[in-house]
Design an enzyme around this catalytic site. Sequence first.
Site, PDB file in Angstrom:
ATOM      1  N   ASN A   1     -12.392  -0.950  -0.244  1.00 34.18           N
ATOM      2  CA  ASN A   1     -11.662  -1.331   0.963  1.00 34.18           C
ATOM      3  C   ASN A   1     -12.373  -0.806   2.205  1.00 34.18           C
ATOM      4  O   ASN A   1     -12.675   0.388   2.287  1.00 34.18           O
ATOM      5  CB  ASN A   1     -10.244  -0.741   0.923  1.00 34.18           C
ATOM      6  N   GLU A   2     -12.674  -1.693   3.146  1.00 33.12           N
ATOM      7  CA  GLU A   2     -13.185  -1.329   4.474  1.00 33.12           C
ATOM      8  C   GLU A   2     -14.245  -0.228   4.399  1.00 33.12           C
ATOM      9  O   GLU A   2     -14.167   0.791   5.089  1.00 33.12           O
ATOM     10  CB  GLU A   2     -12.035  -0.913   5.389  1.00 33.12           C
TER      11      GLU A   2
ATOM     12  N   GLN B   1       1.929  -5.355   6.091  1.00 34.47           N
ATOM     13  CA  GLN B   1       2.255  -5.171   4.688  1.00 34.47           C
ATOM     14  C   GLN B   1       3.589  -5.853   4.396  1.00 34.47           C
ATOM     15  O   GLN B   1       4.180  -6.454   5.297  1.00 34.47           O
ATOM     16  CB  GLN B   1       2.311  -3.690   4.367  1.00 34.47           C
TER      17      GLN B   1
ATOM     18  N   TYR C   1      -6.188  -7.333  12.860  1.00 36.17           N
ATOM     19  CA  TYR C   1      -4.838  -7.156  13.384  1.00 36.17           C
ATOM     20  C   TYR C   1      -4.853  -7.551  14.853  1.00 36.17           C
ATOM     21  O   TYR C   1      -5.842  -7.322  15.557  1.00 36.17           O
ATOM     22  CB  TYR C   1      -4.373  -5.708  13.214  1.00 36.17           C
TER      23      TYR C   1
ATOM     24  N   GLU D   1      -6.228  -8.662   4.745  1.00 35.94           N
ATOM     25  CA  GLU D   1      -5.345  -7.903   5.639  1.00 35.94           C
ATOM     26  C   GLU D   1      -5.291  -8.642   6.971  1.00 35.94           C
ATOM     27  O   GLU D   1      -6.329  -8.821   7.615  1.00 35.94           O
ATOM     28  CB  GLU D   1      -5.839  -6.467   5.878  1.00 35.94           C
TER      29      GLU D   1
ATOM     30  N   GLU E   1       0.844  -1.191   0.000  1.00 33.55           N
ATOM     31  CA  GLU E   1       0.000   0.000   0.000  1.00 33.55           C
ATOM     32  C   GLU E   1       0.880   1.242   0.000  1.00 33.55           C
ATOM     33  O   GLU E   1       1.980   1.244   0.562  1.00 33.55           O
ATOM     34  CB  GLU E   1      -0.913   0.023   1.232  1.00 33.55           C
TER      35      GLU E   1
ATOM     36  N   ASN F   1      -6.671   1.762   2.836  1.00 34.37           N
ATOM     37  CA  ASN F   1      -7.330   3.057   2.937  1.00 34.37           C
ATOM     38  C   ASN F   1      -6.921   4.005   1.816  1.00 34.37           C
ATOM     39  O   ASN F   1      -7.710   4.846   1.378  1.00 34.37           O
ATOM     40  CB  ASN F   1      -7.027   3.698   4.293  1.00 34.37           C
TER      41      ASN F   1
END
Length: 496
Positions: A172-173, A349, A244, A292, A27, A72
């Site tokens: 995304n999200e 990442q 996460y 992710e 990203e 993001n």
Amino acid sequence: MDPAKLTLDPAFEVGPVERRLFGSFVEHMGRCVYTGVFEPGHESADDDGLRRDVIELAREMGVTAVRYPGGNFVSNYEWEDGVGPASERPTRLDLAWRQIETNAFGLGEFMSWAGEVGVEPVMAVNLGTRGVREARDLLEYANYPGGTRWSDLRVKHGVREPYGIRVWCLGNEMDGPWQIGGKTAEEYGRLALETAKAMRRVDPDIELVACGSSNPRMPTFGSWEATVLEHCYHEVDYISTHAYYDAVAGDRASYLASAVEMERQIEDVIATADHVAAKLGSRKRLKVSFDEWNVWSQSLFGGESGLDWAHAPRIIEEEYDVAAAAVVGSLLITLLNHADRVGLACQAQLANVIAPIRTEPGGPAWRQTIFHPFALTAANARGRVLRAQVTAPSMPTEKYGEVPVLAAAATLDEGELSVFAVNRGETSLPLAVDLRGLPRAGTISHVTVADADPAARNTEREPRRVEPRAVQGATIDGDRLNAVLPPLSFNVVKAS
């Protein structure tokens, strides 16, 4: 500690090992791209500015697929800014991470990098500030052979053959209040449906990933997936999920048992998707894209609002210890044990930002501790995933109650058995593997990632402090494999 037992039988399997489970994520955030994978002028850089040292480490790590460009970042990204001559590209404000984006690295550079590493690209489209038309245009630019506005522009930019990108993430999200252009479930479900329909008319062979809820702690988790999929179930192939695992928010035992939360999350998402399938009368079964995941002390991050505008700043550059390697190993084990329904996974990442690979501008690149369980699993998980029946001592955790100290998965490939095992405990753990029905083994090996100091890290000054090492003493006794797992360790035991 009492011994642990793992029972395996070739008649009981999860499914084939999906190579896309060993994906990563690049990203435009912090130094992942700039001075990470891309640094013109670095002594290892090629003519395209790609760092060869990072390319070699990504190959060694065994990465198979890479999601790009966010995250993001994608929800405010105009893909046209990152194509064509670099000298003509505009500099923009990235609203996701308050960064100055030069667009020196874009789609062409990423595809060159992906080709050099040998990974499958997974492309995300902006459904925050943009929509159906821009997603369709990007797909035409990337995948259509020629003779149209956008495909001819690709040819003009020096890329005659289409990129042929197969997997596309629809945003995304999108339920996150931090997301630029966030949506309600109804709004996003409709947008995902219409975007998917348009993209499939350009290229019917693509695979599409709908956004699930941002994480299981969101108030929208579960209901978001249900509403979104009621709109677009027939047009997509995957539903995404993210998580996460925080080393500092809570008790240490719960952190070491993070894989329990990942397992519950996967099963909840599957149950929701299958509920929608039943409601719609569909025999199709979606897969999960866990695109992710990683260990991240997220509670220590103050959020993007506290960042100053800068180009490629140092943000979220964690140094990982042995305990983090054990947790990452247990998360990989969980993904393997759900290989029948998890079809894609991306550790976030790849470089510098909560990453297995660290670099210094103009300096070296090195492997963090979490690099090693990923590389060992990607290299040794082959063939079929067997159902692993674990019997083990337990340890108390605040979040999950009693949790087995052993996390384990196993794969079988043409007579070669690979057992992946994490000892979450603070003392050595004897392990007995019941090999009923499996081919007789003649050779055995045991490799571990461990250290006498669970806080040991790899750094620029000491890049090889923690590395995989061979362990002696594993034996085969009839139909039983015996090994001793060091405290707080990730292990691969192979028999063939």
